[in-house]
Design a protein around this motif. Structure first.
Motif, mmCIF file in Angstrom:
data_model
loop_
_atom_site.group_PDB
_atom_site.id
_atom_site.type_symbol
_atom_site.label_atom_id
_atom_site.label_comp_id
_atom_site.label_asym_id
_atom_site.label_seq_id
_atom_site.Cartn_x
_atom_site.Cartn_y
_atom_site.Cartn_z
ATOM 1 N N ALA A 138 0.835 -1.202 0.000
ATOM 2 C CA ALA A 138 0.000 0.000 0.000
ATOM 3 C C ALA A 138 0.874 1.258 0.000
ATOM 4 C CB ALA A 138 -0.911 -0.011 1.211
ATOM 5 N N VAL A 139 0.372 2.281 -0.669
ATOM 6 C CA VAL A 139 1.122 3.536 -0.784
ATOM 7 C C VAL A 139 0.279 4.664 -0.188
ATOM 8 C CG1 VAL A 139 2.136 5.177 -2.415
ATOM 9 C CG2 VAL A 139 2.243 2.716 -2.883
ATOM 10 N N VAL A 140 0.944 5.503 0.594
ATOM 11 C CA VAL A 140 0.248 6.645 1.206
ATOM 12 C C VAL A 140 0.484 7.884 0.335
ATOM 13 C CG1 VAL A 140 0.163 8.126 3.248
ATOM 14 C CG2 VAL A 140 0.531 5.672 3.515
ATOM 15 N N ASP A 141 -0.585 8.632 0.089
ATOM 16 C CA ASP A 141 -0.461 9.887 -0.641
ATOM 17 C C ASP A 141 -0.635 11.013 0.373
ATOM 18 O OD1 ASP A 141 -0.666 12.103 -2.183
ATOM 19 O OD2 ASP A 141 -2.371 11.433 -3.378
ATOM 20 N N PRO A 142 0.449 11.645 0.796
ATOM 21 C CA PRO A 142 0.351 12.653 1.876
ATOM 22 C C PRO A 142 -0.614 13.782 1.540
ATOM 23 C CG PRO A 142 2.645 12.148 1.373
ATOM 24 C CD PRO A 142 1.829 11.484 0.310
ATOM 25 N N ASP A 143 -0.747 14.123 0.241
ATOM 26 C CA ASP A 143 -1.656 15.217 -0.143
ATOM 27 C C ASP A 143 -3.095 14.905 0.236
ATOM 28 O OD1 ASP A 143 0.138 16.956 -1.240
ATOM 29 O OD2 ASP A 143 0.172 15.896 -3.172
ATOM 30 N N ASN A 144 -3.428 13.605 0.248
ATOM 31 C CA ASN A 144 -4.817 13.213 0.506
ATOM 32 C C ASN A 144 -5.013 12.481 1.827
ATOM 33 O OD1 ASN A 144 -6.487 13.824 -2.073
ATOM 34 N ND2 ASN A 144 -4.517 13.081 -2.802
ATOM 35 N N CYS A 145 -3.949 12.393 2.622
ATOM 36 C CA CYS A 145 -4.071 11.731 3.935
ATOM 37 C C CYS A 145 -4.312 12.813 4.984
ATOM 38 C CB CYS A 145 -2.796 10.948 4.255
ATOM 39 S SG CYS A 145 -2.837 10.206 5.896
ATOM 40 N N ASN A 146 -5.454 12.698 5.692
ATOM 41 C CA ASN A 146 -5.751 13.706 6.712
ATOM 42 C C ASN A 146 -5.403 13.222 8.114
ATOM 43 O OD1 ASN A 146 -7.717 11.931 7.412
ATOM 44 N ND2 ASN A 146 -9.448 13.189 6.749
ATOM 45 N N GLY A 147 -4.776 12.033 8.200
ATOM 46 C CA GLY A 147 -4.317 11.537 9.496
ATOM 47 C C GLY A 147 -5.426 11.052 10.398
ATOM 48 N N MET A 198 1.262 5.703 12.442
ATOM 49 C CA MET A 198 1.107 7.132 12.165
ATOM 50 C C MET A 198 2.415 7.862 12.475
ATOM 51 S SD MET A 198 -2.026 6.928 11.240
ATOM 52 C CE MET A 198 -2.530 8.609 10.945
ATOM 53 N N LYS A 199 2.659 8.909 11.722
ATOM 54 C CA LYS A 199 3.829 9.770 11.989
ATOM 55 C C LYS A 199 3.410 11.227 11.763
ATOM 56 C CE LYS A 199 5.776 10.256 7.417
ATOM 57 N NZ LYS A 199 6.935 10.488 6.629
ATOM 58 N N GLU A 200 4.333 12.133 12.070
ATOM 59 C CA GLU A 200 4.063 13.550 11.808
ATOM 60 C C GLU A 200 3.870 13.739 10.305
ATOM 61 O OE1 GLU A 200 3.592 16.307 13.758
ATOM 62 O OE2 GLU A 200 3.417 14.770 15.315
ATOM 63 N N HIS A 201 2.914 14.580 9.933
ATOM 64 C CA HIS A 201 2.637 14.782 8.509
ATOM 65 C C HIS A 201 3.841 15.420 7.805
ATOM 66 C CE1 HIS A 201 0.455 15.724 4.832
ATOM 67 N NE2 HIS A 201 -0.533 14.942 5.291
ATOM 68 N N ASP A 202 4.043 14.987 6.560
ATOM 69 C CA ASP A 202 5.205 15.472 5.812
ATOM 70 C C ASP A 202 5.238 17.001 5.695
ATOM 71 O OD1 ASP A 202 6.190 13.002 5.481
ATOM 72 O OD2 ASP A 202 5.565 12.731 3.395
ATOM 73 N N PHE A 203 4.061 17.584 5.481
ATOM 74 C CA PHE A 203 4.099 19.042 5.311
ATOM 75 C C PHE A 203 2.924 19.778 5.955
ATOM 76 C CE2 PHE A 203 1.270 18.024 1.902
ATOM 77 C CZ PHE A 203 1.859 16.973 1.209
ATOM 78 N N LYS A 204 2.027 19.064 6.651
ATOM 79 C CA LYS A 204 0.970 19.774 7.387
ATOM 80 C C LYS A 204 1.334 19.757 8.858
ATOM 81 C CE LYS A 204 -2.740 18.385 4.265
ATOM 82 N NZ LYS A 204 -3.829 17.438 4.113
ATOM 83 N N LYS A 205 1.736 20.888 9.372
ATOM 84 C CA LYS A 205 2.216 20.959 10.743
ATOM 85 C C LYS A 205 1.096 20.614 11.732
ATOM 86 C CE LYS A 205 5.354 23.703 13.471
ATOM 87 N NZ LYS A 205 5.841 25.019 13.817
ATOM 88 N N GLY A 206 1.425 19.795 12.707
ATOM 89 C CA GLY A 206 0.442 19.418 13.727
ATOM 90 C C GLY A 206 -0.520 18.340 13.278
#
Lengths: 164, 515
Positions: free
Chosen positions: B292-301, B316-324
């Motif tokens: 499976a591949v995660v698309d950070p642009d469309n993952c809201n955590g 789960m980890k800290e989002h690549d570019f959405k702080k918090g």
């Protein structure tokens, strides 16, 4: 009605599971020792004689030894292996040489063997050598034994062979 | 052999599901039943220990007293102790065979498979230790042969068998040691059982209550009908001639005697080694599909994929570019590409206002965009002579391509839980089909462990993402009929089409609700 049938089916399946369990936890019987047979066990736990002689420590050796280790003689640790032979009614049933245990071959030698033999009267000869410096078998026991079916005869060793 | 075994299990599955219902089917919960039997053995063992005397003369007589003196409780406890341990042995054996037959031992499942092999040894050791304590003819037989078996190991200096030469060589302390072992080894077994299920999400260690109750009742019945009894007392001065054996646990013993202890070690250790290596055997290694591949642009955590992954492959980890914000991460060593995560992702919705459907997590083998395209393409080809059905199936359940027709579109995928509930809503709302049917592995026996359970919960609004309330439930069916249920599924489809033909059109329903 449908649930009654279902419970009945469950009861049948439970029975099909547990009834074989009840049976196979003690049946069928297993014949371990054939009829008219007896058992002979040899169990020897004995330390062979030390190989070699103790030698006197000379003055030069004293200086090489730590103070607390000063002693008059240095003795070898290695022990002779046990050579054991069992002869039943003139036939050799068992013959083996068992080394002493331990990293330096300085422990006891242990032998355990179980034999199935016909019940009845037998001529038994047990002999053992525990000293490589001596030829032949210093320890020997010859006896006539009468064994009942399933009887266990134990041949052990403590300052000589004995039968129990 | 494996195919034959699988066929056999499939047949038995159908039989047991009919009698017990899928929720109670014992074949779907062999591991849980093994746990249950372990607890029965543990509880009854504590009771028996209270009255057991750890001495040569006391061991046998105290057990006789328990069996006959208090038959109504002690005797029943002893029978439960014996029959539950035998039942556990059989359940564990069936569990191993079933997981093997159903290909559930390789890939990320290797850990549970390999950690289960030492448990077999511990289970046998626990049972054999228990039989020694009785100190009857069977105990004498296994005591001598076990000692001779261990004496064949080069690490043994003093022969253990010398303990059992005759009555005079046995001491009371031996029974104290045995009791210690008979408590210690089962505790090690319990620890091993917990390790065995450690890497499993939502492990099932308790059977269905109805099944547990039925098992207890059945065991009580056989305990009263045929209580477990001792054989004649042990007498080391006389050899054991004919002996009754528990063939569930003591089956290697005649081998030790006839084959020799050394050969038996080679056989059993060799067999265990082969079993341990089985997940990595080249012929048995499953085809490795991209994970499976995660698309950070469309993952809201949101963590729904984390909650649904049956293999704990998502964290789960800290989002690549959405702080918090959080973001899902896939462990490639644990992912089996089942796609359950894609079905759980709230972004897997065809209603989203995006030019091209994408999602937060998906499997490359069947991306959610491709699933939508295939759904639309296959439905577009259908004739409108009869109600159109969108049939989603899984690769391990009923063979849905066989059911495809001019009015039924079928798509098979790694797991039925890959279908997001929003797809069902979309198909019906866009009037692409009159009904949606999702099928897969048998209820309670999903190849990917929890796929059909999650679908059930999503569609009954117990689990996110839910099937929205506006979706008419009579136009949606979930059927878990398994690999052996293709024909039954075919009949279900025909029946579904007939019902849909008689049902009011979707537009009418909407008119009624809006009016």
């Amino acid at each position: 009605m449908a649930s009654a049938r279902r419970y009945l089916a469950q009861a049948v399946l439970y029975a099909l599971f547990f009834l074989p369990i009840v049976y196979i936890t003690h049946q069928p019987l297993h014949r371990h020792l054939p009829e008219e047979m007896a058992e002979l066990k040899i169990a020897v736990r004995h330390a062979g004689k030390v190989i070699g002689e103790c030698t006197d420590v000379v003055a030069a050796d004293y200086r090489a030894l730590p103070g607390a280790a000063v002693r008059p003689q240095i003795c070898p640790r290695e022990r002779s292996p046990l050579q054991l032979e069992l002869v039943l009614d003139g036939d050799i049933l068992y013959r083996d040489t068992v080394p002493a245990s331990g990293l330096h071959d300085d422990g006891v030698s242990s032998i355990y063997r179980r034999f199935t033999i016909p019940a009845g009267t037998h001529r038994l000869l047990l002999r053992m050598n525990d000293d490589v410096a001596v030829a032949g078998y210093p320890w020997e026991l010859e006896a006539e034994v009468a064994l009942q079916p399933a009887q266990v005869l134990v041949a052990s060793f403590k300052d000589g062979f004995r039968l129990e | 052999m494996k195919a034959l075994l699988k066929r056999g299990f499939n047949l038995l599955d159908s039989l047991f599901s009919r009698a017990f219902t899928p929720a109670w089917n014992p074949l779907y919960q062999l591991g849980a039943l093994s746990f249950f039997y372990f607890w029965i053995v543990a509880v009854t063992g504590v009771y028996l220990f209270i009255f057991f005397e750890t001495s040569i003369s006391g061991a046998y007589s105290s057990i006789e007293q328990i069996t006959h003196g208090q038959w109504y409780i002690g005797g029943v406890m002893r029978s439960f102790h014996r029959y539950a341990s035998a039942a556990m042995g059989i359940c564990v054996t069936l569990h191993v065979l079933r997981e093997f037959a159903m290909d559930r031992y390789s890939g990320p499942r290797w850990f549970s498979w390999v950690s289960g092999i030492p448990l077999l040894w511990l289970l046998f050791a626990s049972a054999i230790g228990g039989y020694w304590l009785v100190w009857d003819q069977q105990a004498q037989y296994i005591a001598i042969l076990t000692a001779e078996w261990f004496d064949a190991l080069p690490i043994m200096v003093d022969p253990m068998a010398s303990l059992f030469l005759n009555e005079s060589t046995l001491s009371d302390r031996f029974f104290s040691l045995l009791v210690f072992l008979h408590i210690g080894i089962p505790l090690a077994l319990l620890l091993g059982m917990f390790i065995h299920i450690k890497r499993v999400t939502a492990p099932r260690s308790n059977p269905a209550r109805g099944l547990a109750a039925g098992t207890l009742l059945a065991m009580l019945a056989v305990s009263l009908w045929r209580p477990a009894l001792s054989q004649a007392p042990a007498n080391l001065d006389m050899a054991v001639t004919e002996v009754g054996l528990d063939w569930v646990f003591l089956n290697p013993y005649p081998l030790i005697n006839s084959w020799g202890p050394g050969n038996t070690w080679v056989l059993l250790v060799g067999l265990s080694t082969v079993l341990c290596l089985l997940p990595w055997m080249p012929s048995r290694r499953p085809k490795r599909t991209p994970v499976a591949v995660v698309d950070p642009d469309n993952c809201n955590g949101c963590g729904w994929c984390l909650a649904d992954c049956p293999y704990e492959a998502v964290s789960m980890k800290e989002h690549d570019f959405k702080k918090g914000h959080k973001q899902s991460v896939v462990d490639p060593d644990l992912c089996v590409s089942c796609g359950i995560c894609a079905g759980a992702c709230p972004s897997s919705s065809p209603f989203r206002h995006v030019d091209e459907l994408t999602t937060g997590i998906s499997i490359p083998e069947l991306h959610i965009k491709e699933l939508l395209a295939r759904t639309e393409a296959s439905l577009a080809k259908l004739s409108t002579d009869q109600p159109r059905i969108m049939l989603y199936g899984c690769d391990h359940g009923s063979v849905v391509p066989d059911i495809q027709s001019s009015t039924v579109a079928a798509i098979s995928m790694p797991c039925a839980a890959l279908v997001p509930p929003a797809f069902v809503d979309y198909v019906l709302r866009q009037d692409l089909a009159e009904g949606v049917l999702i099928s897969g592995c048998c209820e309670g026996d999903c190849f990917h462990r929890l796929g059909n359970t999650w679908v059930d919960q999503r569609f009954s609004m117990e689990r996110m993402p839910v099937l929205r309330t506006r979706v008419p439930r009579e136009r949606v069916r979930l059927r878990w009929l398994g690999a052996q249920g293709t024909r039954a599924l075919q009949r279900e489809v025909v029946e579904f089409q007939r019902e849909l033909a008689e049902a009011p059109a979707l537009i009418d329903l909407e008119d009624v609700s809006s009016g």
